[in-house]
Scaffold this motif. Sequence first.
Motif, short mmCIF file in Angstrom:
data_model
loop_
_atom_site.label_atom_id
_atom_site.label_comp_id
_atom_site.label_asym_id
_atom_site.label_seq_id
_atom_site.Cartn_x
_atom_site.Cartn_y
_atom_site.Cartn_z
N ARG A 1 -2.77 15.69 8.09
CA ARG A 1 -4.14 15.70 7.58
C ARG A 1 -4.52 17.08 7.08
NH1 ARG A 1 -9.20 13.29 7.63
NH2 ARG A 1 -8.50 11.37 8.63
N VAL A 2 -4.04 18.12 7.77
CA VAL A 2 -4.41 19.48 7.39
C VAL A 2 -3.96 19.79 5.97
CG1 VAL A 2 -2.30 20.57 8.28
CG2 VAL A 2 -4.46 21.87 8.23
N ASP A 3 -2.91 19.13 5.50
CA ASP A 3 -2.42 19.35 4.14
C ASP A 3 -3.06 18.42 3.12
OD1 ASP A 3 -0.68 21.30 5.08
OD2 ASP A 3 0.99 19.88 5.34
N ARG B 1 -9.28 16.49 13.25
CA ARG B 1 -7.87 16.15 13.45
C ARG B 1 -7.59 15.70 14.87
NH1 ARG B 1 -7.16 20.94 10.56
NH2 ARG B 1 -6.25 22.04 12.34
N ASP B 2 -8.20 16.32 15.87
CA ASP B 2 -7.85 16.02 17.26
C ASP B 2 -9.13 15.81 18.06
OD1 ASP B 2 -6.90 15.86 19.84
OD2 ASP B 2 -5.53 17.55 19.64
N VAL B 3 -9.44 14.55 18.33
CA VAL B 3 -10.64 14.22 19.11
C VAL B 3 -10.22 13.27 20.23
CG1 VAL B 3 -12.95 13.25 19.14
CG2 VAL B 3 -12.15 14.48 17.11
N ARG B 4 -10.24 13.78 21.45
CA ARG B 4 -9.86 13.00 22.62
C ARG B 4 -11.09 12.82 23.50
NH1 ARG B 4 -3.74 15.04 23.63
NH2 ARG B 4 -3.46 16.05 21.60
N LEU B 5 -11.54 11.58 23.65
CA LEU B 5 -12.70 11.30 24.48
C LEU B 5 -12.29 11.26 25.94
CD1 LEU B 5 -14.61 8.54 22.46
CD2 LEU B 5 -14.98 11.02 22.46
N ASP B 6 -12.84 12.18 26.71
CA ASP B 6 -12.64 12.19 28.16
C ASP B 6 -13.59 11.16 28.75
OD1 ASP B 6 -12.82 12.74 30.93
OD2 ASP B 6 -12.27 14.84 30.62
N CYS B 7 -13.04 10.12 29.35
CA CYS B 7 -13.84 8.98 29.83
C CYS B 7 -13.99 8.95 31.35
CB CYS B 7 -13.22 7.67 29.35
SG CYS B 7 -12.99 7.55 27.56
N ALA B 8 -13.66 10.04 32.03
CA ALA B 8 -13.62 10.03 33.49
C ALA B 8 -14.99 9.68 34.08
CB ALA B 8 -13.15 11.38 34.02
N ALA C 1 0.86 -1.18 0.00
CA ALA C 1 0.00 0.00 0.00
C ALA C 1 0.89 1.22 0.00
CB ALA C 1 -0.92 0.00 1.22
N SER C 2 0.38 2.31 -0.53
CA SER C 2 1.11 3.58 -0.52
C SER C 2 0.32 4.60 0.28
CB SER C 2 1.33 4.08 -1.94
OG SER C 2 0.09 4.29 -2.60
N GLY C 3 1.00 5.63 0.75
CA GLY C 3 0.33 6.67 1.51
C GLY C 3 1.13 7.05 2.73
N VAL C 4 0.48 7.79 3.62
CA VAL C 4 1.13 8.26 4.85
C VAL C 4 0.17 8.08 6.01
CG1 VAL C 4 2.50 9.98 3.60
CG2 VAL C 4 0.29 10.64 4.58
N ASP D 1 -3.41 13.85 13.47
CA ASP D 1 -4.72 13.21 13.61
C ASP D 1 -4.68 12.36 14.87
OD1 ASP D 1 -7.00 11.57 13.41
OD2 ASP D 1 -6.94 11.62 11.22
N VAL D 2 -5.28 12.85 15.95
CA VAL D 2 -5.12 12.26 17.29
C VAL D 2 -6.43 11.63 17.75
CG1 VAL D 2 -4.55 12.75 19.70
CG2 VAL D 2 -3.32 13.94 17.86
N ARG D 3 -6.32 10.41 18.27
CA ARG D 3 -7.47 9.69 18.81
C ARG D 3 -7.04 8.94 20.07
NH1 ARG D 3 -9.12 12.46 15.33
NH2 ARG D 3 -10.74 12.04 13.77
N CYS D 4 -8.01 8.25 20.69
CA CYS D 4 -7.77 7.46 21.91
C CYS D 4 -8.09 6.00 21.61
CB CYS D 4 -8.62 7.98 23.06
SG CYS D 4 -8.26 9.67 23.56
N PRO D 5 -7.16 5.27 21.01
CA PRO D 5 -7.46 3.90 20.57
C PRO D 5 -7.88 2.99 21.72
CG PRO D 5 -5.38 4.68 19.65
CD PRO D 5 -5.79 5.67 20.70
N VAL D 6 -8.74 2.02 21.39
CA VAL D 6 -9.21 1.07 22.38
C VAL D 6 -9.09 -0.33 21.80
CG1 VAL D 6 -11.62 1.24 21.59
CG2 VAL D 6 -11.14 0.50 23.93
N HIS D 7 -8.71 -1.29 22.66
CA HIS D 7 -8.64 -2.68 22.20
C HIS D 7 -10.06 -3.22 22.05
CE1 HIS D 7 -7.78 -6.95 21.96
NE2 HIS D 7 -6.53 -6.62 21.67
N VAL D 8 -10.30 -3.97 20.99
CA VAL D 8 -11.65 -4.44 20.68
C VAL D 8 -12.22 -5.30 21.81
CG1 VAL D 8 -10.86 -6.47 19.39
CG2 VAL D 8 -13.10 -5.43 18.88
#
Length: 265
Positions: free
Chosen positions: A230-232, A239-246, A169-172, A177-184
Motif C-alpha cells: 500500500r505504501v507504494d 496501513r496497520d490498524v489492529r483493534l484491541d478488543c480486550a 479482475a486485475s490488481g494486487v 495493510d493489516v486488519r482484524c477481520p470478523v465474520h459477519v
Amino acid sequence: MVDVLVVGGSGLLGRALVRRAARSGARVAATYHRHAPSRDGRPLDIRRRDDVVATLRRIRPAAVVNAAFDQGDWATTADGAAHVAIAAVDVGARLVHVSSDAVFSGRSGRYTERDRPCPGTPYGAAKAAAETAVAAIDPDAAVARTSLIIGGGESAHETFAHALVAGTASGVLFTDDVRCPVHVDDLADALLELAGSAHPGTYHVAGPEAVSRHELGTLITGRALPAGLRVDSGLPGARDVRLDCAWTRARLGTRPRGVREFLSR
C-alpha cells in the motif's frame, strides 16, 4: 411493537442482523435506501431527518442498530448517524451505532476502545464525526467499531480475491495493510447482544487475529495471489490498524472467531 430495527438492512451486515435477529425469535424490521432486503424492508433516506423521525415513530422499535453508511457520502455516514440518534432518543429506543476502524490513522498500530479517533481519510473523518454526534445526542447509546467484515463469499474482499483467481479482475492485495477481520454472523450476534443490553460507550468488535489483506485473500481462496505494498500504491488509508478488543470481550458473551477458524477448509 418491533424488537429490533436494522437501519441499512440491505447491506452484508444489515442482512445478517435481520437474519440473526429473526432466528432468535425477535420481531425485526429493516430500512434500506437503494436495494430492498428480502424481509420487511422499508425505504428510508437517513439524510432526511424528518423522514427518519417519522419512520421510527411509526415502527416504535425497542432497539435500533444503525449499520448504514456510504463511503463517498458524508451526509449519509455522518449526518445520517445523527438523524438516527435523534429519532432513537425521540422514541426511547436503545441505539447501537456501527462504526469502523477507519477512524484511526494507523500510526499507533494497536488501538483500544478508549483511544480517540484520528482519521486519515474523508470516510474515517465522517465515521469519527458520526461517533461524536451519537455520543452527544444519546449518551446511553453503544458505539461499536469493527474491522474487515467477511462471510458467505459476499464481502467485497472475498469477491475481489476470487475475481483475482478467476482472472476477471486485475490488481494486487497489500502485504502491509493489516486488519482484524470478523465474520459477519459473529459481528451481528455481538451487535444484537449490545442492543439487548443497557451498557453505553464505545466497543471494539473484531476478530482476535491480525492479518494482512494479502494473507486474508490467500486464506479465502487457498491460492497464491498477486502481492503489493500500500505504501507504494499512493492510495489513501491506514496501513496497520489492529483493534484491541480486550475491554469489550470482558463485557460481552459473544466471542468473534479468528479468521483462520472461520475460513478453515
